[in-house]
Design an enzyme around this catalytic site. Structure first.
Site, PDB file in Angstrom:
ATOM      1  N   SER A 241       0.836  -1.195   0.000  1.00  0.00           N
ATOM      2  CA  SER A 241       0.000   0.000   0.000  1.00  0.00           C
ATOM      3  C   SER A 241       0.870   1.242   0.000  1.00  0.00           C
ATOM      4  O   SER A 241       1.956   1.248   0.606  1.00  0.00           O
ATOM      5  CB  SER A 241      -0.856  -0.023   1.267  1.00  0.00           C
ATOM      6  OG  SER A 241      -1.450   1.231   1.476  1.00  0.00           O
TER       7      SER A 241
ATOM      8  N   TYR B  33      -2.321  -0.806  10.431  1.00  0.00           N
ATOM      9  CA  TYR B  33      -2.505  -1.375   9.094  1.00  0.00           C
ATOM     10  C   TYR B  33      -1.266  -1.077   8.235  1.00  0.00           C
ATOM     11  O   TYR B  33      -0.670  -1.968   7.633  1.00  0.00           O
ATOM     12  CB  TYR B  33      -3.779  -0.804   8.441  1.00  0.00           C
ATOM     13  CG  TYR B  33      -3.805  -1.020   6.951  1.00  0.00           C
ATOM     14  CD1 TYR B  33      -4.102  -2.277   6.436  1.00  0.00           C
ATOM     15  CD2 TYR B  33      -3.490   0.012   6.064  1.00  0.00           C
ATOM     16  CE1 TYR B  33      -4.085  -2.491   5.064  1.00  0.00           C
ATOM     17  CE2 TYR B  33      -3.472  -0.199   4.709  1.00  0.00           C
ATOM     18  CZ  TYR B  33      -3.773  -1.450   4.207  1.00  0.00           C
ATOM     19  OH  TYR B  33      -3.736  -1.644   2.853  1.00  0.00           O
TER      20      TYR B  33
ATOM     21  N   LYS C 166       1.851  -3.599   6.693  1.00  0.00           N
ATOM     22  CA  LYS C 166       2.282  -3.705   5.289  1.00  0.00           C
ATOM     23  C   LYS C 166       3.798  -3.476   5.192  1.00  0.00           C
ATOM     24  O   LYS C 166       4.500  -4.202   4.474  1.00  0.00           O
ATOM     25  CB  LYS C 166       1.538  -2.692   4.413  1.00  0.00           C
ATOM     26  CG  LYS C 166       0.050  -2.981   4.239  1.00  0.00           C
ATOM     27  CD  LYS C 166      -0.186  -4.245   3.433  1.00  0.00           C
ATOM     28  CE  LYS C 166      -1.656  -4.554   3.234  1.00  0.00           C
ATOM     29  NZ  LYS C 166      -1.888  -5.876   2.618  1.00  0.00           N
TER      30      LYS C 166
END
Ligand code: UDP
Length: 343
Positions: A124, A150, A154
């Site tokens: 991302s 989050y 990643k």
């Protein structure tokens, strides 16, 4: 190639399954349906006419992961599976790290044990945090000052993959850093189907357009951007799906990261205007305070992917709005629910 798509029933996975099947690849989907529906796979089969195998498994469980990968003889894995709600990751960090990291570790174990040589990972643009310079290229620092678990998960998985590739010297791993995926398959048969209140702008706007939500909150209009609202690089999910096919087909031994974005920034007000224009519906909105952790502007420099993957975006924001609207108006309650579904 025979390609395993973990999380292949989800939003980006299902569109990628269509593109891969149409390019003649064999696709197997592994999903636990924690945030997706088997109906999406049925529709991928209907769109493509391909015989796509579906295996239900929770990849955070190493025994279940081994069973799910058994006997497939795959050439490549695209690892989409994971939790992806930024706000939820702040409230439930342990769950986010457990699910995202454990499933990545189990997938990497399966790749090594079965001698699979190609891995594509759903990363991302969040790994760049608040970008130092715009547009963002792949040389910018990753994992500095990130504002949510989050994004950290990643960035951590990217590092885990880099270490795994050192140990497994013939592994070709591609890290795809997505900007803002929007839109749907042009048939309107598959699309984004968030559970509960959408976190992301485009599904929220389309639910307002279809009458499922009363109005949008625009998170801040005092940013130093073209009109004061947040600017993002929206990429049509079909272009994003094609980027996965290109990454698979061009993967080289070692680890390579690519930005998948259009290179164009659009503001929240521009998204609203584009959606109103293609749908003919008025999008009611209020201006609300900025959302915590948001940055003013995130725009990709996709030159590396353009050059090395021979890939570029072809579909406009207007096309994405048109396709999102088609999906939303044909499936007002998503894959299963009714239009009246409330969180
Ligand atoms: N946004 C908004 N209202 C919403 C959801 C998002 O104004 O209900 C804004 C958000 O502040 C950002 C842009 O829309 O500027 C894209 O947000 P999204 O959550 O879709 O993606 P992000 O870039 O945060 O991953």
């Amino acid at each position: 190639m025979h390609v395993i798509l973990t999380g292949g029933a989800g939003y980006i996975g299902s569109h990628t399954a269509v593109v891969l099947a149409e390019r003649g690849h064999t696709v197997t989907i592994i999903d636990d349906f924690s945030n997706s529906h088997p109906a999406a796979v049925e529709r991928v089969r209907a769109i493509t006419g391909a015989n796509i195998e579906l295996r239900e498994a929770d990849l955070t469980d190493s025994v279940a992961a081994a069973k799910a990968f058994a006997g497939l003889n795959a050439d490549a894995v695209i690892h989409f599976a994971g939790l992806k709600a930024v706000g939820e990751s702040v409230a439930e960090p342990i769950r986010y790290y457990r699910v995202n990291i454990n499933s990545a570790l189990n997938v990497l174990d399966q790749i090594r044990e079965r001698g699979i040589k190609t891995l594509v990972f759903s990363s991302s643009a969040t790994v760049y945090g608040d970008p130092q310079a715009l547009p963002i290229d792949e040389t910018q620092p990753v994992g500095v000052g990130l504002t949510n678990p989050y994004g950290w998960s990643k960035a951590m998985i990217e590092q885990i993959i880099r270490d795994a590739a050192v140990a497994q010297g013939d592994l070709a791993a591609v890290l795809l850093r997505y900007f803002n995926p929007v839109g749907a398959h042009p048939s309107g048969q598959i699309g984004e189907d968030p559970s509960g209140i959408p976190n992301n702008l485009m599904p929220f706007v389309s639910q307002v357009a279809v009458g499922k939500r009363a109005k949008l909150s625009v998170f801040g209009d005092g940013y130093k951007t073209k009109d004061g609202t947040g600017v993002r690089d929206y990429i049509h999910v079909m272009d994003l799906a094609a980027g996965h096919a290109a990454a698979l087909e061009h993967a080289q031994a070692g680890v390579t990261a690519y930005n998948l974005g259009s290179g164009e920034g659009s503001s929240v007000f521009e998204v609203i205007a584009a959606f109103e224009q293609v749908s003919g519906r008025k999008i009611a909105y209020d201006v609300a305070p900025p959302r915590s952790g948001d940055v003013a502007e995130v725009v990709a420099n996709p030159a590396k992917a353009n050059r090395e993957l021979n890939w570029r975006t072809e579909l406009s924001l207007e096309q994405a709005c048109r396709d999102s609207w088609k999906w939303q108006s044909q499936n007002p309650g998503g894959y299963l629910g009714s239009a009246q579904e409330t969180p």
